[in-house]
Design an enzyme around this catalytic site. Sequence first.
Site, mmCIF file in Angstrom:
data_model
loop_
_atom_site.group_PDB
_atom_site.id
_atom_site.type_symbol
_atom_site.label_atom_id
_atom_site.label_comp_id
_atom_site.label_asym_id
_atom_site.label_seq_id
_atom_site.Cartn_x
_atom_site.Cartn_y
_atom_site.Cartn_z
ATOM 1 N N ALA A 131 -12.577 17.785 21.112
ATOM 2 C CA ALA A 131 -11.177 17.854 21.534
ATOM 3 C C ALA A 131 -10.331 16.871 20.732
ATOM 4 O O ALA A 131 -10.187 15.698 21.095
ATOM 5 C CB ALA A 131 -11.070 17.582 23.038
ATOM 6 N N SER A 139 -2.782 19.714 12.122
ATOM 7 C CA SER A 139 -3.131 19.200 10.785
ATOM 8 C C SER A 139 -2.883 17.694 10.709
ATOM 9 O O SER A 139 -3.658 16.952 10.105
ATOM 10 C CB SER A 139 -2.297 19.914 9.715
ATOM 11 O OG SER A 139 -2.699 21.262 9.638
ATOM 12 N N TRP A 163 -6.225 24.220 21.675
ATOM 13 C CA TRP A 163 -7.093 24.884 20.689
ATOM 14 C C TRP A 163 -8.516 24.381 20.834
ATOM 15 O O TRP A 163 -9.229 24.242 19.832
ATOM 16 C CB TRP A 163 -6.604 24.669 19.252
ATOM 17 C CG TRP A 163 -5.217 25.150 19.046
ATOM 18 C CD1 TRP A 163 -4.107 24.382 18.841
ATOM 19 C CD2 TRP A 163 -4.773 26.515 19.080
ATOM 20 N NE1 TRP A 163 -2.990 25.186 18.747
ATOM 21 C CE2 TRP A 163 -3.372 26.497 18.885
ATOM 22 C CE3 TRP A 163 -5.409 27.737 19.264
ATOM 23 C CZ2 TRP A 163 -2.609 27.649 18.868
ATOM 24 C CZ3 TRP A 163 -4.652 28.895 19.239
ATOM 25 C CH2 TRP A 163 -3.269 28.839 19.032
ATOM 26 N N ASP A 244 -16.255 15.911 8.132
ATOM 27 C CA ASP A 244 -16.865 15.969 6.789
ATOM 28 C C ASP A 244 -18.198 16.723 6.832
ATOM 29 O O ASP A 244 -18.547 17.446 5.910
ATOM 30 C CB ASP A 244 -17.127 14.555 6.237
ATOM 31 C CG ASP A 244 -15.870 13.915 5.647
ATOM 32 O OD1 ASP A 244 -14.840 14.610 5.531
ATOM 33 O OD2 ASP A 244 -15.939 12.717 5.307
ATOM 34 N N GLN A 283 -15.818 52.699 -11.774
ATOM 35 C CA GLN A 283 -15.828 51.331 -12.332
ATOM 36 C C GLN A 283 -14.905 50.394 -11.551
ATOM 37 O O GLN A 283 -15.157 49.198 -11.472
ATOM 38 C CB GLN A 283 -15.437 51.371 -13.802
ATOM 39 C CG GLN A 283 -16.573 51.899 -14.671
ATOM 40 C CD GLN A 283 -16.379 51.609 -16.129
ATOM 41 O OE1 GLN A 283 -15.290 51.287 -16.563
ATOM 42 N NE2 GLN A 283 -17.446 51.731 -16.895
ATOM 43 N N GLU A 368 -10.791 23.327 11.847
ATOM 44 C CA GLU A 368 -11.446 22.179 11.178
ATOM 45 C C GLU A 368 -10.749 21.796 9.875
ATOM 46 O O GLU A 368 -11.391 21.414 8.893
ATOM 47 C CB GLU A 368 -12.938 22.445 10.967
ATOM 48 C CG GLU A 368 -13.676 22.412 12.297
ATOM 49 C CD GLU A 368 -15.159 22.616 12.168
ATOM 50 O OE1 GLU A 368 -15.739 22.028 11.249
ATOM 51 O OE2 GLU A 368 -15.724 23.348 12.995
HETATM 52 N N1 COS Z 1 -14.042 9.778 6.729
HETATM 53 C C1 COS Z 1 -13.846 8.548 7.246
HETATM 54 N N2 COS Z 1 -12.658 7.958 7.312
HETATM 55 C C2 COS Z 1 -11.597 8.642 6.834
HETATM 56 C C3 COS Z 1 -11.730 9.932 6.266
HETATM 57 C C4 COS Z 1 -13.015 10.501 6.237
HETATM 58 N N3 COS Z 1 -13.217 11.715 5.746
HETATM 59 N N4 COS Z 1 -10.519 10.356 5.864
HETATM 60 C C5 COS Z 1 -9.652 9.362 6.144
HETATM 61 N N5 COS Z 1 -10.320 8.343 6.737
HETATM 62 C C6 COS Z 1 -9.764 7.092 7.222
HETATM 63 C C7 COS Z 1 -8.941 6.445 6.124
HETATM 64 O O1 COS Z 1 -9.762 5.636 5.305
HETATM 65 C C8 COS Z 1 -7.960 5.621 6.927
HETATM 66 O O2 COS Z 1 -8.604 4.440 7.363
HETATM 67 P P1 COS Z 1 -7.832 3.025 7.341
HETATM 68 O O3 COS Z 1 -6.693 3.199 8.300
HETATM 69 O O4 COS Z 1 -8.885 2.079 7.824
HETATM 70 O O5 COS Z 1 -7.410 2.835 5.928
HETATM 71 C C9 COS Z 1 -7.706 6.483 8.159
HETATM 72 O O6 COS Z 1 -8.838 7.339 8.282
HETATM 73 C C10 COS Z 1 -6.458 7.322 8.037
HETATM 74 O O7 COS Z 1 -6.570 8.112 6.872
HETATM 75 P P2 COS Z 1 -5.318 8.800 6.175
HETATM 76 O O8 COS Z 1 -4.266 7.766 5.939
HETATM 77 O O9 COS Z 1 -5.800 9.589 5.007
HETATM 78 O O10 COS Z 1 -4.831 9.774 7.337
HETATM 79 P P3 COS Z 1 -3.623 10.790 7.367
HETATM 80 O O11 COS Z 1 -3.044 10.684 8.718
HETATM 81 O O12 COS Z 1 -2.730 10.618 6.177
HETATM 82 O O13 COS Z 1 -4.241 12.274 7.263
HETATM 83 C C11 COS Z 1 -5.675 14.136 7.106
HETATM 84 C C12 COS Z 1 -5.452 12.628 7.027
HETATM 85 C C13 COS Z 1 -4.475 15.034 6.894
HETATM 86 C C14 COS Z 1 -6.666 14.430 6.017
HETATM 87 C C15 COS Z 1 -6.288 14.333 8.501
HETATM 88 O O14 COS Z 1 -5.304 14.154 9.467
HETATM 89 C C16 COS Z 1 -6.938 15.668 8.682
HETATM 90 O O15 COS Z 1 -8.066 15.883 8.248
HETATM 91 N N6 COS Z 1 -6.248 16.581 9.381
HETATM 92 C C17 COS Z 1 -6.823 17.827 9.803
HETATM 93 C C18 COS Z 1 -7.421 17.643 11.133
HETATM 94 C C19 COS Z 1 -8.277 18.786 11.516
HETATM 95 O O16 COS Z 1 -9.213 19.113 10.828
HETATM 96 N N7 COS Z 1 -7.924 19.384 12.655
HETATM 97 C C20 COS Z 1 -8.698 20.437 13.180
HETATM 98 C C21 COS Z 1 -9.355 19.957 14.427
HETATM 99 S S1 COS Z 1 -10.941 20.578 14.671
HETATM 100 S S2 COS Z 1 -10.741 22.456 15.019
#
Ligand code: COS
Length: 391
Positions: A131, A139, A163, A244, A283, A368
């Site tokens: 959740a 996003s 969601w 990831d 083709q 995701e």
């Molecule tokens: N693994 C571990 N840590 C991570 C990471 C990762 N893959 N990606 C970012 N971080 C950490 C960063 O290092 C940062 O840490 P510090 O604050 O200690 O420096 C922190 O998380 C914030 O990272 P960032 O500044 O890149 O975050 P943003 O808010 O700019 O956005 C995105 C990051 C857009 C990539 C993120 O919000 C995302 O993945 N959004 C999609 C979410 C999603 O998948 N939703 C679906 C839900 S599941 S159905």
Amino acid sequence: MFNPEVLELPFFNEGHRALHDGLHAWAQPRFTHRTHTGDVDALCQGIVRDLGQAGWLRYTVPEAFGGALPELDSRSLCVARQALGYYDGLADFAFAMQGLGSGPIALFGSDALKRKYLPRVATGESIAAFALSEPDAGSDAAAMTTRATRTGSVYRLNGVKTWISNAGIADFYTVFARLENDEVDGFGAFVVDAQTPGLRVTERFDVCAPHPIGTLTFTDCEIPATQRLANPGQGFKVALQNLDVFRASVGAAALGFAEAALDLAIDRSAARTMFGATLLDLQMTQAAIGEMSTDIDAGALLVYRAAWERDVRKQRTTRSAAMAKLFATEAAQRIIDRSVQLHGGMGVRVGEPVEMLYREIRALRIYEGATEVQQVVIARETIKNKSGGKQ
Ligand code: COS
């Protein structure tokens, strides 16, 4: 069907090949037409139970807590999702959610939490959910407004998550919230039992490929601090590191869907006569099949590179997992659309397997992390690497 040559690549070992063969043999007679009738909750609960009884859910948790392998193995998760996705979107969904929902516990939970939750996930006796998303934070996950307010050793959760796959049938949810009154700012991650007072499923809705999904509302929902994952402030990392792992597996499910669409396209084109030949003799059809097949192999290489990097190199796979999800899901959408086209009118007839695939694939380009999020993630990592990590 999965190109067997892919499994001979050095990404895999005998265990992966055995998992692939065993799961195909198990799934093939069970899921024959991609469509289900009846109550989606009961169907999903039944699939989880069957997957658990057959031992396949053991790949979603580590060995010490009832799992099949010492640690979560990304290649096994991907092989399993690709195999299940080939036969049935709901079966893939049921498997995937056990992993996504319990992954934060496997990766970041205390031993006590692992012992409490993971063995029952592995047997299918307990259903997991993840959740993170909110009405105004999808996003942009960091825009979440659900709050976890600390008083001593208790957190009070307030907010709305939407969601949420498995909402209503899950036994527990891993929930992410903004911390208040804690030792640090930032986010926390919590395991919340479905029966906890103050947690309600306030909405259920339908999506184009049916599965259980809905909205959760937390109202002064009290959670002991022992249910927290990782240290206070680490919640966002818990969510993103879990993603990831599972993002590459979304690409794997898309590959399974795409392989099914390609096989259906070949069967249909071989059977269909027109202009004095079969559709497959044209083709134009062969060009389509050549591209579909190439896209599937390219997607497989990206998916299994990401999974291998995580399993073997033990490295963070943010960039390669994003590439795998981005490419494999977008390619699968193109492949399935082409298969629909090759089916002609039959392709849009409700209940045809290819029509179901057309509906099943769509959400994978969104959940995701939407395609556009993957593009941003890849760009950021690429720019960071180019500048020697100085960004
Ligand atoms: N693994 C571990 N840590 C991570 C990471 C990762 N893959 N990606 C970012 N971080 C950490 C960063 O290092 C940062 O840490 P510090 O604050 O200690 O420096 C922190 O998380 C914030 O990272 P960032 O500044 O890149 O975050 P943003 O808010 O700019 O956005 C995105 C990051 C857009 C990539 C993120 O919000 C995302 O993945 N959004 C999609 C979410 C999603 O998948 N939703 C679906 C839900 S599941 S159905």
